[in-house]
Scaffold this active site. Structure first.
Site, PDB file in Angstrom:
ATOM      1  N   THR A 126      15.270  -1.746  38.262  1.00  0.00           N
ATOM      2  CA  THR A 126      16.166  -2.300  39.604  1.00  0.00           C
ATOM      3  C   THR A 126      15.605  -3.428  40.169  1.00  0.00           C
ATOM      4  O   THR A 126      14.468  -3.886  40.041  1.00  0.00           O
ATOM      5  CB  THR A 126      16.135  -0.914  40.376  1.00  0.00           C
ATOM      6  OG1 THR A 126      16.612   0.124  39.867  1.00  0.00           O
ATOM      7  CG2 THR A 126      16.757  -1.397  41.783  1.00  0.00           C
ATOM      8  N   GLY A 160      14.748   7.504  42.485  1.00  0.00           N
ATOM      9  CA  GLY A 160      15.749   7.510  43.397  1.00  0.00           C
ATOM     10  C   GLY A 160      15.943   8.819  44.449  1.00  0.00           C
ATOM     11  O   GLY A 160      16.283   8.887  45.775  1.00  0.00           O
ATOM     12  N   ASP A 194      19.168   5.917  45.310  1.00  0.00           N
ATOM     13  CA  ASP A 194      19.086   5.512  46.732  1.00  0.00           C
ATOM     14  C   ASP A 194      19.561   4.021  46.917  1.00  0.00           C
ATOM     15  O   ASP A 194      19.773   3.750  47.958  1.00  0.00           O
ATOM     16  CB  ASP A 194      17.308   5.346  46.963  1.00  0.00           C
ATOM     17  CG  ASP A 194      16.645   4.533  45.999  1.00  0.00           C
ATOM     18  OD1 ASP A 194      16.842   4.733  44.664  1.00  0.00           O
ATOM     19  OD2 ASP A 194      15.674   3.946  46.247  1.00  0.00           O
TER      20      ASP A 194
HETATM   21  N1  ASP Z   1      15.878   3.554  42.358  1.00  0.00           N
HETATM   22  C1  ASP Z   1      16.711   3.489  41.239  1.00  0.00           C
HETATM   23  C2  ASP Z   1      17.570   4.738  41.189  1.00  0.00           C
HETATM   24  O1  ASP Z   1      17.238   5.981  41.421  1.00  0.00           O
HETATM   25  C3  ASP Z   1      16.040   3.328  39.994  1.00  0.00           C
HETATM   26  C4  ASP Z   1      14.821   2.220  40.015  1.00  0.00           C
HETATM   27  O2  ASP Z   1      14.560   1.617  41.078  1.00  0.00           O
HETATM   28  O3  ASP Z   1      14.266   2.207  38.814  1.00  0.00           O
HETATM   29  O4  ASP Z   1      18.797   4.498  40.952  1.00  0.00           O
END
Ligand code: ASP
Length: 302
Positions: free
Chosen positions: A165, A218, A196
């Site tokens: 991300t 998340g 999140d």
């Molecule tokens: N936080 C992101 C999500 O849950 C995924 C990530 O940061 O790798 O969609």
């Protein structure tokens, strides 16, 4: 004095891809810093940096190259928060945009809403793309590996995995903070799952004192309301080091791991992660750093 800090995800980054991540981070840092250097706003700087990473087909899970759902489709989330007044724009389940953060900005500036999902969010895209153009060979290979591990159980209790991300937090010369996060979510997620990153106060947050962008599992960051909780701890007098350590501990208590980047109104930058790696870049008036960092823990840079 402006500052800028970026992440390209917390997780495990294969050694062979480290160079691609570092090149992508460096380009994004240049894009965001260019805005700040010209006296531009933090909001424009974080959007420029995130857009650069969304457009990068060789690294990152955002825009082009997003992680795929268990059905092999792209569903992106993004959020932008302006610390000056707490205004926020976010999108979720976006399928036809090469730059979901641009759509998040459109929600902020052109609608009376904060978070638009699915068809309503896709409808804001002025330049829709064929969803297949967002799917890279690497993302397909990652989903294949995930399916091999989880077999036909996909979508039942199989645990989706994430990484890469992207996020950015900036402080501009006028003292304003802004934060932005963009993601394809987690590999093998259920269609319709929202993480999140899309939720102001959880994965993305900014106010007059602090800006934060998170990466990791998340569901745990949503439950820990990480961004807002961090800001409240700082406002209550916690040191940045303690506040970031507590943020990670709260996420761990909710069954997750990951990382977060922080810019403070006094010019300090901080980051923390408890995964194998954090793709990290930051710049201040007198120093600059780009790396796939492999030293978990909390770091505060005065
Ligand atoms: N936080 C992101 C999500 O849950 C995924 C990530 O940061 O790798 O969609």
């Amino acid at each position: 004095m402006p500052t800028l800090i970026l992440h390209g995800g917390a997780g495990r980054i294969e050694e062979a891809r480290t160079g691609a991540y570092e090149r992508g981070l460096a380009a994004a840092l240049a894009a965001g810093w260019g805005v700040l250097e010209r006296g531009g706003e933090a909001l424009d700087a974080v959007v420029a940096a995130v857009q650069s990473m969304e457009a990068d087909p060789n690294a990152f899970n955002a825009g082009i190259g997003s992680s795929l759902t268990r059905d092999g489709t792209v569903e992106c989330d993004a959020c932008l928060v302006d610390g000056r007044d707490g205004s926020a724009g976010a999108v979720a389940l976006v399928t036809r945009s090469a730059s979901p953060i641009r759509l998040a900005r459109a929600v902020l500036e052109r609608t009376p809403h904060v978070l638009l999902a699915g068809v309503g969010a896709d409808a804001l895209e002025a330049d829709p793309v064929d969803p297949d153009t967002l799917v890279t060979p690497h993302a397909r290979a990652q989903l294949e590996r995930w399916r091999e591990r989880h077999g036909e159980a996909v979508g039942s209790a199989a645990e989706p995995t994430g990484s890469a991300t992207v996020g950015a937090v900036a402080l501009d010369a006028a003292g304003a903070l802004a934060a932005a996060t963009s993601t394809g979510g987690v590999i093998g997620q259920w269609p319709g799952r929202i993480g999140d990153a899309a939720v102001p106060g959880a994965g993305t947050y900014a106010d007059g004192a602090v800006g934060v962008s998170c990466t990791g599992k998340g569901e745990a960051f949503l439950r820990a309301v990480t961004g807002k909780a961090l800001a409240e701890r700082l406002a209550a007098g916690a040191t940045p080091g303690d506040a970031l350590a507590r943020a990670l501990a709260d996420v761990a208590a909710m069954g997750g791991s990951g990382g977060l980047i922080v810019a403070l109104a006094d010019g300090q930058l901080a980051w923390a992660f408890d995964t194998a790696h954090l793709a990290l870049a930051w710049r201040t008036a007198d120093a600059e750093h780009v790396s796939v960092t492999a030293e978990p823990g909390v770091t505060v840079r005065p």
